[in-house]
Design an enzyme around this catalytic site. Structure first.
Site, PDB file in Angstrom:
ATOM      1  CE1 TYR A  35      -3.891   2.150   0.098  1.00 22.77           C
ATOM      2  CE2 TYR A  35      -2.873   3.173   2.003  1.00 22.77           C
ATOM      3  CZ  TYR A  35      -3.848   3.169   1.021  1.00 22.77           C
ATOM      4  OH  TYR A  35      -4.769   4.176   0.960  1.00 22.77           O
ATOM      5  N   GLY A  36       2.053   1.240   0.457  1.00 20.14           N
ATOM      6  CA  GLY A  36       2.879   2.436   0.516  1.00 20.14           C
ATOM      7  C   GLY A  36       3.189   2.860   1.946  1.00 20.14           C
TER       8      GLY A  36
END
Length: 69
Positions: A52-53
């Site tokens: 997702y980051g």
């Protein structure tokens, strides 16, 4: 009250658990909302997989949407 927790990054089938939530102590300006529905979105699955980051410290609650009353 129950909550989904991300316990490790990887395959969602083995990385998420349903656990009892720790009771919250409400302050004078707080309200308690009973959740009626909370979806698991594609972004939740990306977070569990580690794609997702962001990677919160584990264990971490899962889900950012819901409705209640």
């Amino acid at each position: 009250m129950s909550q989904l927790l991300v316990t490790s990054y990887g395959d969602p089938r083995g990385s998420v658990s349903l656990d009892r939530a720790v009771p919250v102590v409400l302050g004078a300006d707080d309200i308690l909302v009973e959740m009626e529905a909370a979806p698991v979105n594609p972004s939740d699955l990306l977070l569990v997989r580690g794609d997702y980051g962001v990677r919160p410290s584990l264990p971490s609650p899962l889900g950012g949407e819901g409705s209640g009353g």
